[in-house]
Scaffold this motif. Structure first.
Motif, PDB file in Angstrom:
ATOM      1  N   PRO A 105       1.728   9.120   4.478  1.00  0.00           N
ATOM      2  CA  PRO A 105       2.517   8.080   5.627  1.00  0.00           C
ATOM      3  C   PRO A 105       2.269   6.549   5.256  1.00  0.00           C
ATOM      4  O   PRO A 105       2.082   5.896   4.720  1.00  0.00           O
ATOM      5  CB  PRO A 105       1.251   8.606   6.753  1.00  0.00           C
ATOM      6  N   ASP A 106       2.975   6.023   5.931  1.00  0.00           N
ATOM      7  CA  ASP A 106       3.509   4.685   6.377  1.00  0.00           C
ATOM      8  C   ASP A 106       2.030   3.931   6.031  1.00  0.00           C
ATOM      9  O   ASP A 106       1.419   4.523   7.357  1.00  0.00           O
ATOM     10  CB  ASP A 106       4.581   3.938   7.438  1.00  0.00           C
ATOM     11  N   PRO A 107       2.372   3.105   5.104  1.00  0.00           N
ATOM     12  CA  PRO A 107       0.795   2.535   5.305  1.00  0.00           C
ATOM     13  C   PRO A 107       0.527   1.598   6.535  1.00  0.00           C
ATOM     14  O   PRO A 107      -0.635   1.055   6.892  1.00  0.00           O
ATOM     15  CB  PRO A 107       0.868   1.219   3.966  1.00  0.00           C
ATOM     16  N   LEU A 108       1.584   1.112   7.065  1.00  0.00           N
ATOM     17  CA  LEU A 108       1.895   0.630   8.807  1.00  0.00           C
ATOM     18  C   LEU A 108       1.018   1.122   9.012  1.00  0.00           C
ATOM     19  O   LEU A 108       0.418   0.243  10.315  1.00  0.00           O
ATOM     20  CB  LEU A 108       2.994   0.354   8.559  1.00  0.00           C
ATOM     21  N   ARG A 109       0.952   1.934   9.568  1.00  0.00           N
ATOM     22  CA  ARG A 109      -0.910   2.976  10.575  1.00  0.00           C
ATOM     23  C   ARG A 109      -1.927   2.638  10.180  1.00  0.00           C
ATOM     24  O   ARG A 109      -2.416   2.515  11.596  1.00  0.00           O
ATOM     25  CB  ARG A 109      -0.498   4.656   9.823  1.00  0.00           C
ATOM     26  N   SER A 110      -2.566   1.761   9.425  1.00  0.00           N
ATOM     27  CA  SER A 110      -3.823   1.341   9.361  1.00  0.00           C
ATOM     28  C   SER A 110      -3.327  -0.222   9.182  1.00  0.00           C
ATOM     29  O   SER A 110      -4.469  -0.837   8.901  1.00  0.00           O
ATOM     30  CB  SER A 110      -4.155   1.910   7.935  1.00  0.00           C
ATOM     31  N   TRP A 111      -2.558  -0.990   9.524  1.00  0.00           N
ATOM     32  CA  TRP A 111      -2.139  -2.429   8.738  1.00  0.00           C
ATOM     33  C   TRP A 111      -2.893  -3.053  10.863  1.00  0.00           C
ATOM     34  O   TRP A 111      -2.470  -1.967  11.762  1.00  0.00           O
ATOM     35  CB  TRP A 111      -1.071  -2.849   8.769  1.00  0.00           C
ATOM     36  N   GLY A 112      -3.292  -4.632  10.478  1.00  0.00           N
ATOM     37  CA  GLY A 112      -3.824  -5.190  11.964  1.00  0.00           C
ATOM     38  C   GLY A 112      -5.138  -5.109  11.868  1.00  0.00           C
ATOM     39  O   GLY A 112      -5.506  -4.686  10.455  1.00  0.00           O
ATOM     40  N   GLN A 113      -5.331  -5.990  12.399  1.00  0.00           N
ATOM     41  CA  GLN A 113      -6.734  -7.221  12.362  1.00  0.00           C
ATOM     42  C   GLN A 113      -7.617  -5.944  13.283  1.00  0.00           C
ATOM     43  O   GLN A 113      -8.870  -6.576  12.759  1.00  0.00           O
ATOM     44  CB  GLN A 113      -6.815  -8.590  12.457  1.00  0.00           C
ATOM     45  N   TYR A 114      -7.585  -5.589  13.676  1.00  0.00           N
ATOM     46  CA  TYR A 114      -8.547  -4.932  14.818  1.00  0.00           C
ATOM     47  C   TYR A 114      -8.429  -3.224  14.465  1.00  0.00           C
ATOM     48  O   TYR A 114      -7.146  -3.376  14.802  1.00  0.00           O
ATOM     49  CB  TYR A 114      -8.011  -4.983  16.221  1.00  0.00           C
TER      50      TYR A 114
END
Length: 403
Positions: free
Chosen positions: A46-55
């Motif tokens: 899946p798109d790695p952005l699914r796990s991005w962000g600081q929280y």
């Protein structure tokens, strides 16, 4: 779930293929205004952005909740022939395809623009990459930070005599996504006259360069290499941040002559507006340090709320330096529906995120749903309903890891 729920782009179908930010950001902007966006993810990747962000919660970030809003997510491996054909079947039913791979990737999969155009002569292919589809660097990997550096945008940000700073956001990705959406709308308008699709070629480097204001003409005509200005806009004064009595930072921007005159009156020093050191835009730029010291001394004697109220009443541009907490509580953003809930299905909570820009008076965009929590959430809708595949065929494709 309906394919669209109103909006200026209702009826427009967009296929998004590719990961991370710039291309998917363009698709999000179209989806915000009613387009039916179908996002393609590789089965098992899946798109790695699914796990991005600081929280994170349960190893998942909440950037995805906002970034994939208003999209239908499917899984499809377009590399084997059955997957390639399914992708072309989707293209036949689409207006726009947005891809964000390195140039040549679609061609290696036999899905270049010529193939897409054979499937659908009206299709518009928006290609978002680091350096664009042409030029000696087209083959290079290009992330936002690289593009910002290559285009000179990174160099002019920061403090004199210190290493250039990284902006806290991926500006290169966001602005490339905006230019891609702009290009798609321009291509759609052209298609309304010609009946033909075309390629929209967006480079992150080009998008960053387009933001650099007078940097290029200043160098071309005066050999001026723009330098980082720290907290201020160099040669545009006053335009800086100043500390109020409690230490909180306030932005004051009064570099226009009329605004500067108002600022001087508010400071109780109207004579400064006629002082030859500050009377014109050019003079203020040449005497920026001295002017900043005068304003800083005045600002330190006032509480931040008092400072903003005083300047606001006389029409001087100013604002407190807001944190995320300030933004979430801000009445202006709430009045503009710019802090809005996205219902996260996985955790069954409303997650606040940015609203839709711009605001349209008759066909307003809206957040219809948040990013689907699981890859392939809409496989049944897209493969079964849109493409008409039987459950038996879908089951075979799943077993073959095509979908």
């Amino acid at each position: 779930m309906s394919e669209s729920a109103g909006g200026a782009l209702t009826g427009l179908r967009v296929i998004e293929i590719g990961n991370l930010v710039a291309g998917p950001f363009a698709a999000r902007l179209l989806g915000d205004h009613g387009a039916d966006v179908i996002k393609v993810e590789l089965p098992g990747a899946p798109d790695p952005l699914r796990s991005w962000g600081q929280y994170h919660r349960a190893a998942r970030g909440f950037f995805w909740t906002v970034h994939a809003r208003n999209k239908r997510c499917i899984t499809l491996d377009v590399r084997p022939e059955p997957g390639r054909q399914l992708f072309l079947d989707l293209v036949q039913r689409a207006d726009v395809v947005i891809e964000s791979f390195r140039p040549g990737t679609l061609e290696r999969w036999n899905l270049g623009y010529d193939e897409l155009k054979r499937a659908n002569p009206k299709v518009i292919l928006a290609r978002v990459s680091g350096y664009g589809q042409t030029g000696p660097f087209a083959h290079r990997v290009g992330y936002a930070s690289i593009a910002e550096a290559h285009a000179g945008l990174r160099y002019i940000n920061g403090y004199p005599d210190q290493p250039p700073i990284r902006m806290a956001l991926s500006i290169g990705d966001s602005v490339a996504g905006m230019f891609a959406a702009h290009g798609i709308l321009a291509a759609l308008h052209a298609r309304s006259r010609t009946g033909e699709g075309q390629v929209v070629d967006v480079a992150l480097t080009d998008a960053c360069l387009a933001l650099t204001e007078s940097m290029i003409p200043d160098y071309d005509q005066g050999a001026v290499i723009r330098q980082p200005g720290g907290t201020r806009l160099d040669k545009n004064a006053p335009s800086n941040i100043y500390q109020a009595a409690n230490g909180q930072w306030v932005v004051i921007a009064a570099n226009q002559d009329s605004l500067f005159r108002r600022l001087c009156a508010a400071m109780g020093s109207p004579e400064l507006a006629d002082d030859e050191r500050f009377a014109t835009h050019t003079a203020r730029g040449e005497n920026q340090d001295e002017l900043d010291e005068l304003i800083a001394g005045w600002a330190r004697g006032h509480e931040p709320a008092e400072l903003v109220k005083t300047l606001d009443e006389v029409g001087v541009a100013c604002a407190l330096m807001a944190t995320a907490a300030d933004v979430v509580a801000d009445p202006q953003f709430h009045a503009r529906e710019m802090v809005v809930p996205h219902h996260d299905e996985e955790f069954d909570v409303d997650v606040l995120g940015p609203g839709v820009v711009p605001k349209l008076s008759a066909t307003a965009g809206v957040v219809r749903w948040a990013g689907p929590p699981a890859p392939g959430s809409h496989n049944d809708e897209v493969f079964g309903v849109l493409l008409g595949l039987t459950p038996e065929r879908v089951a075979r494709l799943v077993a073959q890891r095509v979908i």
